[in-house]
Write a protein that holds these residues in place. Sequence first.
Motif, PDB file in Angstrom:
ATOM      1  N   SER A  80     -14.844  -6.608  -2.278  1.00 38.00           N
ATOM      2  CA  SER A  80     -15.423  -5.862  -3.401  1.00 38.00           C
ATOM      3  C   SER A  80     -14.943  -4.408  -3.389  1.00 38.00           C
ATOM      4  N   LEU A  81     -14.915  -3.825  -2.196  1.00 42.03           N
ATOM      5  CA  LEU A  81     -14.480  -2.429  -2.076  1.00 42.03           C
ATOM      6  C   LEU A  81     -13.019  -2.281  -2.485  1.00 42.03           C
ATOM      7  N   ALA A  82     -12.183  -3.234  -2.092  1.00 42.46           N
ATOM      8  CA  ALA A  82     -10.747  -3.134  -2.378  1.00 42.46           C
ATOM      9  C   ALA A  82     -10.445  -3.245  -3.863  1.00 42.46           C
ATOM     10  N   THR A  83     -11.320  -3.823  -4.632  1.00 44.72           N
ATOM     11  CA  THR A  83     -11.072  -3.990  -6.071  1.00 44.72           C
ATOM     12  C   THR A  83     -11.764  -2.945  -6.918  1.00 44.72           C
ATOM     13  N   LEU A  84     -12.517  -2.040  -6.291  1.00 45.14           N
ATOM     14  CA  LEU A  84     -13.179  -0.995  -7.077  1.00 45.14           C
ATOM     15  C   LEU A  84     -12.142  -0.042  -7.682  1.00 45.14           C
ATOM     16  N   PRO A  85     -12.223   0.266  -8.966  1.00 38.44           N
ATOM     17  CA  PRO A  85     -11.282   1.216  -9.581  1.00 38.44           C
ATOM     18  C   PRO A  85     -11.298   2.563  -8.891  1.00 38.44           C
ATOM     19  N   ALA A  86     -12.456   2.982  -8.413  1.00 35.77           N
ATOM     20  CA  ALA A  86     -12.533   4.276  -7.744  1.00 35.77           C
ATOM     21  C   ALA A  86     -11.680   4.299  -6.495  1.00 35.77           C
ATOM     22  N   VAL A  87     -11.572   3.138  -5.814  1.00 38.71           N
ATOM     23  CA  VAL A  87     -10.765   3.069  -4.603  1.00 38.71           C
ATOM     24  C   VAL A  87      -9.278   3.040  -4.949  1.00 38.71           C
ATOM     25  N   THR A  88      -8.899   2.184  -5.893  1.00 40.06           N
ATOM     26  CA  THR A  88      -7.476   2.084  -6.258  1.00 40.06           C
ATOM     27  C   THR A  88      -6.963   3.389  -6.867  1.00 40.06           C
ATOM     28  N   GLU A  89      -7.844   4.102  -7.568  1.00 44.15           N
ATOM     29  CA  GLU A  89      -7.430   5.381  -8.160  1.00 44.15           C
ATOM     30  C   GLU A  89      -7.513   6.517  -7.153  1.00 44.15           C
ATOM     31  N   GLY A  90      -8.413   6.404  -6.167  1.00 47.33           N
ATOM     32  CA  GLY A  90      -8.601   7.486  -5.215  1.00 47.33           C
ATOM     33  C   GLY A  90      -7.536   7.545  -4.147  1.00 47.33           C
ATOM     34  N   ILE A  91      -6.985   6.354  -3.750  1.00 53.06           N
ATOM     35  CA  ILE A  91      -5.932   6.348  -2.733  1.00 53.06           C
ATOM     36  C   ILE A  91      -4.689   7.046  -3.303  1.00 53.06           C
ATOM     37  N   ASP A 101      -4.640  10.225  -4.025  1.00 50.72           N
ATOM     38  CA  ASP A 101      -5.099  11.492  -4.595  1.00 50.72           C
ATOM     39  C   ASP A 101      -5.017  12.565  -3.519  1.00 50.72           C
ATOM     40  N   PRO A 102      -4.572  13.777  -3.875  1.00 46.95           N
ATOM     41  CA  PRO A 102      -4.472  14.832  -2.860  1.00 46.95           C
ATOM     42  C   PRO A 102      -5.798  15.103  -2.154  1.00 46.95           C
ATOM     43  N   ASP A 103      -6.868  14.865  -2.834  1.00 41.72           N
ATOM     44  CA  ASP A 103      -8.196  15.103  -2.240  1.00 41.72           C
ATOM     45  C   ASP A 103      -8.922  13.765  -2.057  1.00 41.72           C
ATOM     46  N   ASP A 104      -8.163  12.732  -1.571  1.00 46.17           N
ATOM     47  CA  ASP A 104      -8.715  11.370  -1.518  1.00 46.17           C
ATOM     48  C   ASP A 104      -9.915  11.235  -0.580  1.00 46.17           C
ATOM     49  N   THR A 105      -9.920  11.952   0.550  1.00 45.76           N
ATOM     50  CA  THR A 105     -11.053  11.845   1.477  1.00 45.76           C
ATOM     51  C   THR A 105     -12.337  12.334   0.835  1.00 45.76           C
ATOM     52  N   PRO A 125     -17.702   9.713   0.433  1.00 40.06           N
ATOM     53  CA  PRO A 125     -19.069   9.437  -0.019  1.00 40.06           C
ATOM     54  C   PRO A 125     -19.241   7.999  -0.499  1.00 40.06           C
ATOM     55  N   LEU A 126     -18.195   7.482  -1.171  1.00 44.18           N
ATOM     56  CA  LEU A 126     -18.275   6.100  -1.656  1.00 44.18           C
ATOM     57  C   LEU A 126     -18.336   5.121  -0.482  1.00 44.18           C
ATOM     58  N   ALA A 127     -17.502   5.356   0.519  1.00 45.51           N
ATOM     59  CA  ALA A 127     -17.489   4.459   1.687  1.00 45.51           C
ATOM     60  C   ALA A 127     -18.823   4.494   2.430  1.00 45.51           C
ATOM     61  N   GLU A 128     -19.400   5.700   2.548  1.00 44.85           N
ATOM     62  CA  GLU A 128     -20.680   5.814   3.239  1.00 44.85           C
ATOM     63  C   GLU A 128     -21.788   5.127   2.468  1.00 44.85           C
ATOM     64  N   LEU A 129     -21.745   5.243   1.144  1.00 40.99           N
ATOM     65  CA  LEU A 129     -22.741   4.585   0.292  1.00 40.99           C
ATOM     66  C   LEU A 129     -22.647   3.071   0.429  1.00 40.99           C
ATOM     67  N   ALA A 186      -1.243   3.515   2.587  1.00 43.23           N
ATOM     68  CA  ALA A 186      -0.170   2.547   2.837  1.00 43.23           C
ATOM     69  C   ALA A 186       0.493   2.753   4.178  1.00 43.23           C
ATOM     70  N   ASP A 187       0.263   3.872   4.825  1.00 45.64           N
ATOM     71  CA  ASP A 187       0.835   4.129   6.151  1.00 45.64           C
ATOM     72  C   ASP A 187      -0.139   3.811   7.282  1.00 45.64           C
ATOM     73  N   GLY A 188      -1.317   3.343   6.938  1.00 48.49           N
ATOM     74  CA  GLY A 188      -2.302   3.021   7.962  1.00 48.49           C
ATOM     75  C   GLY A 188      -3.072   4.206   8.458  1.00 48.49           C
ATOM     76  N   LEU A 189      -3.046   5.298   7.710  1.00 46.44           N
ATOM     77  CA  LEU A 189      -3.819   6.478   8.080  1.00 46.44           C
ATOM     78  C   LEU A 189      -5.201   6.407   7.445  1.00 46.44           C
ATOM     79  N   ARG A 190      -6.226   6.795   8.226  1.00 44.78           N
ATOM     80  CA  ARG A 190      -7.599   6.700   7.733  1.00 44.78           C
ATOM     81  C   ARG A 190      -7.848   7.739   6.644  1.00 44.78           C
ATOM     82  N   ILE A 191      -8.386   7.272   5.537  1.00 43.01           N
ATOM     83  CA  ILE A 191      -8.843   8.175   4.477  1.00 43.01           C
ATOM     84  C   ILE A 191     -10.338   8.421   4.662  1.00 43.01           C
TER      85      ILE A 191
END
Length: 430
Positions: free
Chosen positions: A68-79, A81-85, A90-94, A109-114
């Motif tokens: 469900s998280l992987a298909t959220l538009p907020a996630v696909t659009e946020g990855i 983004d210069p200010d993606d974290t 907040p979305l991940a914590e929620l 895509a490089d395996g770095l934690r956002i």
Amino acid sequence: MLQPSIDDTEVWRHMPGTSWMLRRGSLLLLQVLIVSLCVCLTTLVAVRVQEANLRSATVERVTDVAESLATLPAVTEGIGDPDDTAVLQPLAELVRQASGVDYVVITDADGLRITHPNPSLVGLPVSTDPTAVLRGETFVGTEEGTLGRTLRAKVPVFADGVVIGAASVGLLERHISDDLDRAIGQLAPWALGSLVVGFIAATAVDLAVRRRVARLETELRELDVQRRLATVLREQTHEFTNRLHVLYGLVEADARREALDFIGTIVPVSVGTDPLVDDPRLAAVLAAHAAELSGGGGALRLVDGSRVLPGRVSDAALTVTANLLANAVEATDARGRVDVLVTADDTGFSVTVCDDGPGLDLAQRGRLFERGFSTKQRARRGGVEIPRGVGLALVRDLVRRSGGLLDVGQSPSGGARFSVTLPGQGTVVS
């Protein structure tokens, strides 16, 4: 009413040896072991099933959350983004709090934690190999991460058919174990209750079997007594027949003196004495036992107050009296004193026989009327064991059939006292 009563417990208590105790203990132990084994196996299977269901539900939960998280538009659009974290943390914590999982991590895509529950780890590479997920594969399994060993699901995040990152959702194994412990805690009272019910049922079955075996043991002993008694009677039948022939010949020849002498060689007789009571059959029984006691140095005394009307002594009363007297004479070894109080009239028959013998063993009182039981040493005749414990058993049976009363106690002289009361039969015995 018959006293004392003989119940199954009394019979079991006096069975010879300890083999019956071993059989009883072994049977109960076997039943308890079977119940315990069944309950333990059932509980173990239930725990395994519960663990499998709990793990399956956890896998389904983390997988659903990750997908469900992987298909959220907020996630696909946020990855990307210069200010993606700032956007995705907040979305991940929620999502983490709402789904009850231990962590939600989004990577690029490089395996770095956002995102990560520990902000200090944001921007660093993930602790496990992300290659397969970044190739577009989904991973579900247990791995060791920064928070500990977790059951996790990793799902690739796609944008326009290209993997742009991954969503990882996990639950700590210790939390799964805690959930399992709570489930076992809820199951434990039922398992313990099943054990208790099983033990109670096993004890009830053991008691039922024990009572049944006791009855069978009693029946077998009675059958053995009857068999041995029948053997002795068959052996003596020919001898008694010959004696009756001799006695018949003497009586037919009017040889009274010779007939009495011949009878005296078989049983003690009292010749020329006055009858003790006004009933010829009962008088003969009393005289015979009085003669036996006299021959051994003992004495039979008819207690004051005895009153027997002619023809009021039934066959059952005569048999009861004869057996009680025989028991008393045997108890004193024909060397002691036997006191008899007997009354017979239209209201009924009663007799009390007291001796000055060794008395009754309280521990064995419940078995006195058991067929085949005797405190006397067994004797043999002609290689065949002579059954004992028949007379008092016969007394018990006659009293029961007549609806009379039987009482046992201690005589004034310290020996045994037997009292029997039989109701009137409504007819005069001729």
